[in-house]
Design a protein around this motif. Structure first.
Motif, PDB file in Angstrom:
ATOM      1  N   ARG A   1      -0.885   8.117   1.926  1.00  0.00           N
ATOM      2  CA  ARG A   1       0.695   8.168   2.050  1.00  0.00           C
ATOM      3  C   ARG A   1       0.954   7.656   3.239  1.00  0.00           C
ATOM      4  NH1 ARG A   1       1.701  13.524  -1.380  1.00  0.00           N
ATOM      5  NH2 ARG A   1       1.500  12.672  -3.653  1.00  0.00           N
ATOM      6  N   LYS A   2       2.096   7.342   3.291  1.00  0.00           N
ATOM      7  CA  LYS A   2       2.820   6.918   4.715  1.00  0.00           C
ATOM      8  C   LYS A   2       3.771   7.894   5.069  1.00  0.00           C
ATOM      9  CE  LYS A   2       4.493   3.076   7.322  1.00  0.00           C
ATOM     10  NZ  LYS A   2       5.224   1.595   7.399  1.00  0.00           N
ATOM     11  N   TYR A   3       3.509   8.486   6.099  1.00  0.00           N
ATOM     12  CA  TYR A   3       4.546   9.602   6.410  1.00  0.00           C
ATOM     13  C   TYR A   3       5.553   9.198   7.440  1.00  0.00           C
ATOM     14  CZ  TYR A   3       1.916  12.887   3.605  1.00  0.00           C
ATOM     15  OH  TYR A   3       1.345  13.692   2.613  1.00  0.00           O
ATOM     16  N   TYR A   4       6.650   9.672   7.237  1.00  0.00           N
ATOM     17  CA  TYR A   4       7.955   9.472   8.443  1.00  0.00           C
ATOM     18  C   TYR A   4       8.210  10.821   9.102  1.00  0.00           C
ATOM     19  CZ  TYR A   4       8.122   5.031   5.772  1.00  0.00           C
ATOM     20  OH  TYR A   4       8.016   3.641   5.421  1.00  0.00           O
TER      21      TYR A   4
ATOM     22  N   ARG B   1       0.803  -1.195  -0.189  1.00  0.00           N
ATOM     23  CA  ARG B   1      -0.077   0.038   0.130  1.00  0.00           C
ATOM     24  C   ARG B   1       0.775   1.229  -0.179  1.00  0.00           C
ATOM     25  NH1 ARG B   1      -3.465   0.063   5.005  1.00  0.00           N
ATOM     26  NH2 ARG B   1      -3.785   2.393   4.247  1.00  0.00           N
ATOM     27  N   GLU B   2       1.997   0.997   0.789  1.00  0.00           N
ATOM     28  CA  GLU B   2       3.013   2.368   0.788  1.00  0.00           C
ATOM     29  C   GLU B   2       3.536   2.547  -0.574  1.00  0.00           C
ATOM     30  OE1 GLU B   2       6.024   2.070   3.622  1.00  0.00           O
ATOM     31  OE2 GLU B   2       6.798   3.747   3.197  1.00  0.00           O
ATOM     32  N   CYS B   3       4.056   1.567  -1.161  1.00  0.00           N
ATOM     33  CA  CYS B   3       4.461   1.812  -2.328  1.00  0.00           C
ATOM     34  C   CYS B   3       3.525   2.178  -3.647  1.00  0.00           C
ATOM     35  CB  CYS B   3       5.118   0.337  -3.005  1.00  0.00           C
ATOM     36  SG  CYS B   3       6.723  -0.308  -2.004  1.00  0.00           S
ATOM     37  N   ALA B   4       2.305   1.603  -3.475  1.00  0.00           N
ATOM     38  CA  ALA B   4       1.353   2.299  -4.419  1.00  0.00           C
ATOM     39  C   ALA B   4       0.913   3.723  -4.329  1.00  0.00           C
ATOM     40  CB  ALA B   4      -0.073   1.423  -4.277  1.00  0.00           C
ATOM     41  N   GLY B   5       1.098   4.095  -3.040  1.00  0.00           N
ATOM     42  CA  GLY B   5       0.762   5.493  -2.702  1.00  0.00           C
ATOM     43  C   GLY B   5       1.828   6.368  -3.438  1.00  0.00           C
TER      44      GLY B   5
ATOM     45  N   SER C   1       6.218   6.484  12.003  1.00  0.00           N
ATOM     46  CA  SER C   1       5.253   6.967  10.693  1.00  0.00           C
ATOM     47  C   SER C   1       3.877   6.461  11.065  1.00  0.00           C
ATOM     48  CB  SER C   1       5.722   5.629   9.573  1.00  0.00           C
ATOM     49  OG  SER C   1       5.284   4.232  10.295  1.00  0.00           O
ATOM     50  N   GLU C   2       3.254   7.241  10.087  1.00  0.00           N
ATOM     51  CA  GLU C   2       1.756   7.126  10.311  1.00  0.00           C
ATOM     52  C   GLU C   2       1.327   7.285   8.748  1.00  0.00           C
ATOM     53  OE1 GLU C   2       0.107  10.319  12.545  1.00  0.00           O
ATOM     54  OE2 GLU C   2       1.122  11.888  11.526  1.00  0.00           O
ATOM     55  N   TRP C   3       0.047   6.726   8.833  1.00  0.00           N
ATOM     56  CA  TRP C   3      -0.857   6.755   7.467  1.00  0.00           C
ATOM     57  C   TRP C   3      -1.613   8.159   7.380  1.00  0.00           C
ATOM     58  CZ3 TRP C   3      -0.170   3.838   3.261  1.00  0.00           C
ATOM     59  CH2 TRP C   3       0.464   2.822   3.430  1.00  0.00           C
TER      60      TRP C   3
ATOM     61  N   ILE D   1       4.873   9.483  -8.014  1.00  0.00           N
ATOM     62  CA  ILE D   1       5.800   9.625  -8.974  1.00  0.00           C
ATOM     63  C   ILE D   1       5.272   9.845 -10.152  1.00  0.00           C
ATOM     64  CG2 ILE D   1       7.788   8.019  -9.995  1.00  0.00           C
ATOM     65  CD1 ILE D   1       7.922   6.783  -7.409  1.00  0.00           C
ATOM     66  N   LEU D   2       3.949   9.049 -10.725  1.00  0.00           N
ATOM     67  CA  LEU D   2       3.590   9.266 -11.985  1.00  0.00           C
ATOM     68  C   LEU D   2       2.786  10.595 -12.210  1.00  0.00           C
ATOM     69  CD1 LEU D   2       2.266   5.737 -12.510  1.00  0.00           C
ATOM     70  CD2 LEU D   2       3.982   6.792 -13.599  1.00  0.00           C
TER      71      LEU D   2
END
Lengths: 192, 108
Positions: free
Chosen positions: B68-71, A32-36, B53-55, A41-42
């Motif tokens: 997104r996942k933020y750090y 899920r993180e990579c998909a976000g 990290s948190e969503w 990026i795109l």
């Protein structure tokens, strides 16, 4: 009907392949993180070229193949347990660095030594070839050292070495003197 | 302690703005690190408690953007990062260049 771009689908496929190395509980979150990130990026407005964005997305996805193989050992549990009594460690970043080094496969040093030996052997063999060829070209009558059997085909050695006295044919070893008469005799030295 | 270049870059970006939350692509652009290097490093920092990290909540815009996942550096992470970077700069010989290359024309 909306379809995601081809690059996004390819990158998602690569990431889906990459996360297979992860434990089950981390796999879906990582994906899920990579998909976000792929979406970011795109649709990055800082990169005007769509081709560049797509290429970068694919490189991004490919990088996760390497990244996920390093991940499970270090990320699933801290490599250094907390010290009792609230004692502070000397350097909390040390396990981060150590785990990245320990992720290397144990057979790598052996492979490196074998590879280095192969490179040295190939270099010595190549130098011996060069030396034999030089001996054959410069001294056709002599036998080359018995290190290698240098292929010295006479039919292919039709090249001529230019020497100060004329042309040198390595097949016969004789210099064909193409004497040109001096245009004028050299004046005698008049020095006393 | 020897601080690797990639880790140093990541810590410097985090320390640049402690209150800012960074997501992976942001960090990749800022540090110029590939994903295969950055994400394992973030995961290790997180496992050590130096980064949290948190969503983000599901965005309500119509773009269909996934969350997104933020750090962000923790307090302990900021303290350790400052300490390690200070030790690295003290341990460097005088006149030694940093791991980041200076801009063209900045040095004569």
């Amino acid at each position: 009907l909306t379809r995601s771009p081809l690059a996004q689908r390819l990158a998602e496929h690569v990431i889906r392949h990459a996360v297979r190395h992860l434990p089950d509980d981390n796999r879906e979150e990582y994906y899920r993180e990579c998909a976000g990130e792929l979406f970011a990026i795109l649709h990055d407005s800082d990169v005007p070229s769509r081709l560049r964005r797509s290429t970068f997305a694919l490189f991004y996805a490919a990088g996760h193949i390497r990244g996920t193989r390093r991940l499970p050992k270090a990320a699933t549990k801290p490599s250094v347990p907390a010290l009792p009594g609230g004692a502070t460690r000397r350097s909390p970043l040390r396990p981060v660095l150590a785990s990245s080094r320990a992720a290397a496969a144990p057979w790598r040093p052996v492979a490196a030594v074998i590879g280095a030996m192969a490179i040295v052997a190939a270099g010595v063999y190549g130098l011996a070839h060069v030396r034999d060829n030089l001996v054959l070209e410069l001294r056709p009558g002599s036998n080359p050292p018995a290190t290698t059997q240098a292929p010295h085909d006479k039919s292919s050695s039709m090249y001529l070495l230019s020497t100060p006295g004329g042309l040198f044919t390595p097949a016969t070893g004789q210099a064909k003197v193409t004497a040109t008469p001096p245009s004028s005799p050299r004046p005698a030295s008049t020095a006393p | 302690m020897k601080l690797t270049g990639p880790l140093e870059r990541v810590l410097r970006v985090f320390l640049g703005d402690l209150s800012a939350r960074q997501y992976g692509y942001d960090l990749m652009k800022a540090t110029k690190l590939p994903s295969g290097t950055l994400y394992p490093m973030l995961a290790r920092l997180q496992a050590e408690g130096l980064v949290t990290s948190e969503w983000e909540p599901q965005p309500d815009d119509a773009s269909g953007r996934p969350p997104r996942k933020y750090y962000q550096l923790t307090g302990e992470g900021a303290r350790v990062a400052r300490l390690e970077l200070a030790q690295t700069s003290l341990a460097a010989p005088p006149g030694a260049q940093s791991t980041t290359r200076p801009a063209c024309g900045s040095a004569r």
